[in-house]
Design a protein around this motif. Structure first.
Motif, PDB file in Angstrom:
ATOM      1  N   PHE A  91       0.767  -1.195  -0.131  1.00 11.93           N
ATOM      2  CA  PHE A  91       0.011  -0.294  -0.061  1.00 11.93           C
ATOM      3  C   PHE A  91       0.786   1.534  -0.077  1.00 11.93           C
ATOM      4  N   ASN A  92       0.168   2.561  -0.092  1.00 12.93           N
ATOM      5  CA  ASN A  92       0.811   3.383   0.052  1.00 12.93           C
ATOM      6  C   ASN A  92       0.809   3.957   1.503  1.00 12.93           C
TER       7      ASN A  92
ATOM      8  N   ILE B 231       4.627   6.810   0.577  1.00 15.55           N
ATOM      9  CA  ILE B 231       5.742   6.171   0.143  1.00 15.55           C
ATOM     10  C   ILE B 231       4.938   4.702  -0.113  1.00 15.55           C
ATOM     11  N   GLN B 232       5.512   4.078  -1.230  1.00 12.61           N
ATOM     12  CA  GLN B 232       5.050   2.687  -1.439  1.00 12.61           C
ATOM     13  C   GLN B 232       5.932   1.771  -0.702  1.00 12.61           C
TER      14      GLN B 232
ATOM     15  N   THR C 217       8.727  -2.770   4.116  1.00 14.66           N
ATOM     16  CA  THR C 217       9.809  -2.408   3.332  1.00 14.66           C
ATOM     17  C   THR C 217       9.629  -1.601   2.148  1.00 14.66           C
ATOM     18  N   ASN C 218      10.479  -0.714   1.650  1.00 13.83           N
ATOM     19  CA  ASN C 218      10.258   0.229   0.689  1.00 13.83           C
ATOM     20  C   ASN C 218       9.886  -0.544  -0.753  1.00 13.83           C
ATOM     21  N   LEU C 219       8.626  -0.642  -0.998  1.00 17.52           N
ATOM     22  CA  LEU C 219       8.631  -1.148  -2.382  1.00 17.52           C
ATOM     23  C   LEU C 219       9.506  -0.975  -3.577  1.00 17.52           C
ATOM     24  N   GLU C 220       9.694   0.274  -3.719  1.00 18.75           N
ATOM     25  CA  GLU C 220      10.613   1.028  -4.694  1.00 18.75           C
ATOM     26  C   GLU C 220      11.771   0.190  -4.508  1.00 18.75           C
ATOM     27  N   THR C 221      12.494   0.022  -3.281  1.00 15.11           N
ATOM     28  CA  THR C 221      13.666  -0.643  -3.189  1.00 15.11           C
ATOM     29  C   THR C 221      13.693  -2.152  -3.476  1.00 15.11           C
ATOM     30  N   VAL C 222      12.634  -2.657  -3.161  1.00 17.81           N
ATOM     31  CA  VAL C 222      12.464  -4.132  -3.322  1.00 17.81           C
ATOM     32  C   VAL C 222      12.503  -4.208  -5.192  1.00 17.81           C
ATOM     33  N   ARG C 223      11.834  -3.478  -5.555  1.00 12.76           N
ATOM     34  CA  ARG C 223      11.842  -3.537  -7.273  1.00 12.76           C
ATOM     35  C   ARG C 223      13.074  -3.121  -7.866  1.00 12.76           C
ATOM     36  N   GLU C 224      13.843  -2.303  -7.032  1.00 13.59           N
ATOM     37  CA  GLU C 224      15.284  -2.032  -7.812  1.00 13.59           C
ATOM     38  C   GLU C 224      16.153  -3.360  -7.637  1.00 13.59           C
TER      39      GLU C 224
END
Length: 258
Positions: free
Chosen positions: A209-210, A219-220, A242-249
């Motif tokens: 979620f956001n 933050i996602q 966990t920061n979703l953007e970091t996971v995606r990166e």
């Protein structure tokens, strides 16, 4: 849980109980913190087994805000010179037995014997603050109640994610409710998803979620939660955020979606 002042009361209850229970020829001492030592002269482990088990099982309690709270102890003991040829080694052996009791669930009494792991203390030697503040992500504990999802604990990383300076500021911003860290237009769907997983019998749940920040931004995040039973609060949820953007990166969108 109850603060240092009430911890001191519990320690006094224990120390006074020790003085009443043991004979005058027994040497009693406090190692530090919540650890005490007992020196029983001219006896074997077999001689004292029954007495130490009786001492361990005694009911102990202290009062907090008018309520009586029971607490238990763990005891480890060792015999000189069977397993130790000097006092420091005797203490280490007793300590090893003590931590074996703690690892098995606490509230017990055990004699040292060959084969017990002498490095066992390392498994239990981390304080809650040490662990929570160094987890690789934001961590929060809140009540698993649809009508009262009160935030009970948050580590520093979670507080930072929320855009707050400290725990007091986080509780004021969220009004102590986990729901209020979720972006308003997503709240109903996310809470429904979490409870759908709980109602289906899952002890572990996953959602994303956001996260609404105190400054109005968001933050996602990816939320891995676990529902457990707590002796004081009933059912609670432990959640690693966990920061979703970091996971995606690091893992890519396809892995994230899986």
């Amino acid at each position: 849980m109850y603060g240092h002042a009430y911890g001191d009361v519990a320690l006094k209850v224990l120390s006074e109980g020790m003085q009443k229970f043991f004979d005058k020829n027994v040497v009693l001492g406090r190692n530090g913190g919540d650890e005490f030592c007992i020196f029983l002269p001219d006896c074997t482990c077999a001689d004292v087994k029954e007495k130490l088990e009786e001492f361990t099982k005694l009911k102990r309690s202290f009062k907090y805000e008018g309520e009586e709270h029971q607490f238990t102890i763990s005891v480890g003991y060792a015999e000189y010179p069977v397993y130790a040829d000097k006092p420091s080694k005797l203490m280490r052996c007793a300590d090893t037995a003590l931590y074996e009791v703690k690892l098995r669930g606490k509230n017990g009494c055990m004699a040292y014997k060959n084969g017990l792991r002498k490095d066992i203390r390392t498994q239990l030697g981390f304080a809650l603050k040490d662990v929570s503040e160094n987890l690789p992500g934001a961590f929060i504990i809140y009540k698993a109640d649809k009508n009262d999802d009160e935030i009970l604990f948050a580590n520093r990383e979670f507080i930072r994610f929320a855009g707050c300076k400290n725990m007091d500021e986080l509780l004021e911003y969220t009004k102590r409710s986990f729901r209020n860290i979720i972006k308003v237009d997503e709240q109903e769907a996310v809470i429904a998803d979490i409870w759908k997983q709980i109602d289906e019998g899952h002890t572990n749940g996953y959602t994303h979620f956001n996260m609404q920040k105190a400054d109005g931004g968001h933050i996602q995040v990816f939320d891995h939660g676990r529902i457990v039973e707590n002796g004081r609060y009933g059912r609670v949820i432990y959640a690693l955020i966990t920061n979703l953007e970091t996971v995606r990166e690091n893992y890519g969108n396809s892995e994230c979606n899986n």
